[in-house]
Scaffold this motif. Structure first.
Motif, short mmCIF file in Angstrom:
data_model
loop_
_atom_site.label_atom_id
_atom_site.label_comp_id
_atom_site.label_asym_id
_atom_site.label_seq_id
_atom_site.Cartn_x
_atom_site.Cartn_y
_atom_site.Cartn_z
N ALA A 145 0.68 -1.17 -0.14
CA ALA A 145 0.06 -0.06 -0.05
C ALA A 145 0.66 1.36 -0.15
O ALA A 145 0.44 2.21 -0.72
N THR A 146 1.92 1.13 0.66
CA THR A 146 2.75 2.46 0.72
C THR A 146 3.65 2.69 -0.29
O THR A 146 3.84 3.74 -1.05
N TRP A 147 4.07 1.75 -0.90
CA TRP A 147 4.49 1.69 -2.11
C TRP A 147 3.65 2.16 -3.51
O TRP A 147 4.23 2.96 -4.29
N LEU A 148 2.42 1.64 -3.09
CA LEU A 148 1.79 2.21 -4.42
C LEU A 148 1.35 3.48 -4.16
O LEU A 148 1.31 4.49 -5.40
N ALA A 149 1.23 3.94 -3.12
CA ALA A 149 0.68 5.48 -2.91
C ALA A 149 2.04 6.43 -3.33
O ALA A 149 2.06 7.44 -3.74
N THR A 150 3.43 5.72 -3.03
CA THR A 150 4.59 6.58 -3.33
C THR A 150 4.64 6.64 -4.87
O THR A 150 4.91 7.51 -5.48
N ALA A 151 4.59 5.36 -5.33
CA ALA A 151 4.59 5.47 -7.00
C ALA A 151 3.54 6.60 -7.58
O ALA A 151 3.91 7.30 -8.79
N ARG A 152 2.41 6.45 -7.13
CA ARG A 152 1.34 7.27 -7.66
C ARG A 152 1.59 8.73 -7.52
O ARG A 152 1.49 9.69 -8.40
N ALA A 153 2.28 9.05 -6.28
CA ALA A 153 2.57 10.45 -6.09
C ALA A 153 3.69 10.97 -6.97
O ALA A 153 3.95 11.83 -7.44
N LEU A 154 4.67 9.89 -7.43
CA LEU A 154 5.72 10.22 -8.19
C LEU A 154 5.12 10.51 -9.51
O LEU A 154 5.98 11.18 -10.18
N ALA A 155 4.35 9.59 -9.90
CA ALA A 155 3.78 9.78 -11.40
C ALA A 155 3.03 10.92 -11.51
O ALA A 155 3.35 11.67 -12.66
N ILE A 156 2.54 11.63 -10.39
CA ILE A 156 1.66 12.72 -10.63
C ILE A 156 2.74 13.87 -10.78
O ILE A 156 2.65 15.03 -11.37
N ALA A 157 3.95 13.80 -10.06
CA ALA A 157 4.82 14.73 -9.92
C ALA A 157 5.79 14.65 -11.34
O ALA A 157 6.70 15.33 -11.60
N GLY A 158 5.39 13.85 -12.13
CA GLY A 158 6.22 13.73 -13.33
C GLY A 158 7.49 12.75 -13.38
O GLY A 158 8.19 12.74 -14.45
N ARG A 159 7.82 12.18 -12.46
CA ARG A 159 8.55 11.31 -12.07
C ARG A 159 8.41 9.90 -12.40
O ARG A 159 8.58 9.03 -11.62
N HIS A 160 8.22 9.54 -13.63
CA HIS A 160 7.70 8.14 -14.44
C HIS A 160 8.45 7.35 -13.97
O HIS A 160 8.24 5.99 -13.66
N ASP A 161 9.81 7.51 -14.29
CA ASP A 161 10.65 6.32 -14.33
C ASP A 161 10.81 5.78 -12.79
O ASP A 161 10.95 4.57 -12.55
N ALA A 162 10.98 6.71 -11.88
CA ALA A 162 10.98 6.33 -10.51
C ALA A 162 9.70 5.67 -9.89
O ALA A 162 9.57 4.63 -9.34
N ALA A 163 8.48 6.12 -10.45
CA ALA A 163 7.22 5.42 -10.39
C ALA A 163 7.16 4.08 -10.87
O ALA A 163 6.88 3.10 -10.13
N ILE A 164 7.92 3.86 -11.97
CA ILE A 164 7.78 2.62 -12.65
C ILE A 164 8.80 1.41 -11.85
O ILE A 164 8.33 0.51 -11.65
N GLU A 165 9.65 1.93 -11.41
CA GLU A 165 10.70 1.38 -10.69
C GLU A 165 10.15 0.74 -9.36
O GLU A 165 9.99 -0.38 -9.02
N ILE A 166 9.33 1.34 -8.62
CA ILE A 166 8.59 1.22 -7.40
C ILE A 166 7.31 -0.08 -7.82
O ILE A 166 7.30 -0.80 -7.26
N HIS A 167 6.63 0.54 -8.78
CA HIS A 167 5.68 -0.49 -9.26
C HIS A 167 6.09 -1.90 -9.61
O HIS A 167 5.52 -2.75 -9.60
N GLU A 168 7.13 -1.69 -10.47
CA GLU A 168 7.79 -3.11 -10.70
C GLU A 168 7.98 -3.95 -9.63
O GLU A 168 7.97 -5.27 -9.39
N LYS A 169 8.70 -3.22 -8.56
CA LYS A 169 9.18 -3.81 -7.32
C LYS A 169 7.72 -4.48 -6.83
O LYS A 169 7.89 -5.62 -6.01
N THR A 170 6.88 -3.53 -6.61
CA THR A 170 5.46 -4.18 -5.59
C THR A 170 4.87 -5.14 -6.39
O THR A 170 4.50 -6.10 -6.15
N LEU A 171 4.86 -5.23 -7.94
CA LEU A 171 4.36 -6.32 -8.61
C LEU A 171 5.04 -7.51 -8.39
O LEU A 171 4.38 -8.49 -8.49
N ALA A 172 6.69 -7.36 -8.26
CA ALA A 172 6.97 -8.65 -8.18
C ALA A 172 6.53 -9.34 -6.76
O ALA A 172 6.58 -10.77 -6.67
N LEU A 173 6.21 -8.64 -5.83
CA LEU A 173 5.67 -9.03 -4.52
C LEU A 173 4.32 -9.41 -4.79
O LEU A 173 3.92 -10.48 -4.36
#
Length: 294
Positions: A227-255
């Motif tokens: 839940a925390t990773w998902l919220a972080t990644a979404r906030a990063l995407a809103i801020a235009g930091r898509h690569d950082a958001a993708i990195e976290i989403h991929e980590k969360t998806l592996a879990l």
């Protein structure tokens, strides 16, 4: 014999001081006080008794000066145990005096009694803060942390002080240090408490939100981590930091590889980053998962 005579003379002098005070003859009382101090300057207990006698007779400022000057003199002569004795005696009567408490803390440090010195210094900082002496209070905390950077009681006190004075950045900085200290010590619950507190103060610190997720996971709280990773990644995407958001989403998806919410968020992140091939591939995965969910 000489010592015995000194004792007799001093006792007679003390009795005279009380007589002079009773007669309201302050000048002669204080002259006798000075005389006794001169004839037997090394008798610390007697000097303390004289200061107490002066205080009992309502001459608080004179008594205080006697304590402070004697303690300072002994400290300057490297007689730290004696200086500490005088400070303790003085603080029995002048509990919130910053000068005696500061001297007491320094004497304890000289004696290697660091934990006691820190408690005295924290009390000193609180005294300064109550008096509105913000800079002095901050300096006391900083002085402790210069010597003991991982002292948890001081870090916690510094955080509380910073929040009281709306110094939110400073509070976050010290909460980070506190959280990492708890983490290194294996106290994950306390590390999480500090990191969660940071999020209530400054939810924009996404790097720290991501770190909080890592600690959740290490503690065994997979739901909290995701839940925390998902919220972080979404906030990063809103801020235009898509690569950082993708990195976290991929980590969360592996879990949680079957989680549709994460798959959908990663699909959107790929699109936002302009990674068309990844977006198309992930969109197919999302479509398949939605069909399965039916």
């Amino acid at each position: 014999i000489k010592t015995g005579r000194l004792d007799v003379a001093a006792q007679q002098g003390i009795e005279l001081i009380q007589v002079y005070f009773d007669r309201q003859d302050d000048q002669r009382a204080l002259e006798m006080l000075s005389h006794i101090a001169e004839i037997d300057p090394l008798n610390i207990e007697r000097r303390i008794s004289l200061a107490r006698l002066v205080h009992v007779n309502g001459r608080e400022q004179v008594a205080f000066q006697e304590f402070l000057l004697l303690a300072s003199k002994l400290f300057g002569e490297n007689r730290w145990e004696d200086s500490l004795r005088v400070c303790n005696a003085g603080l029995e009567l002048f509990q919130d005096d910053a000068r005696l408490r500061d001297l007491m803390g320094r004497a304890l440090l000289k004696l290697g009694r660091k934990s006691e010195a820190i408690q005295v210094q924290l009390h000193l900082a609180a005294i300064h803060d109550e008096r509105g002496e913000e800079a002095k209070a901050q300096r006391v905390y900083e002085t402790i942390l210069e010597d003991q950077p991982d002292d948890q009681a001081t870090l916690e006190a510094m955080v509380d002080w910073a929040l009281r004075h709306d110094r939110y950045g400073l509070a976050v900085d010290h909460l980070v240090r506190l959280a990492e200290n708890h983490y290194v010590a294996g106290a994950l619950d306390r590390a999480i408490d500090a990191m969660e507190r940071i999020q209530t103060i400054d939810p924009g610190r996404l790097d720290l939100k991501a770190r909080l997720a890592e600690i959740y996971l290490e503690q065994g709280d997979e739901n909290g981590a995701c839940a925390t990773w998902l919220a972080t990644a979404r906030a990063l995407a809103i801020a235009g930091r898509h690569d950082a958001a993708i990195e976290i989403h991929e980590k969360t998806l592996a879990l949680r590889p079957e989680n549709i919410e994460i798959i959908e968020a990663l699909t959107e992140a790929y699109a936002g980053a302009g990674r068309d091939e990844d977006h198309q591939r992930q969109a197919l995965v999302l479509g398949e998962r939605l069909k399965e969910e039916g």
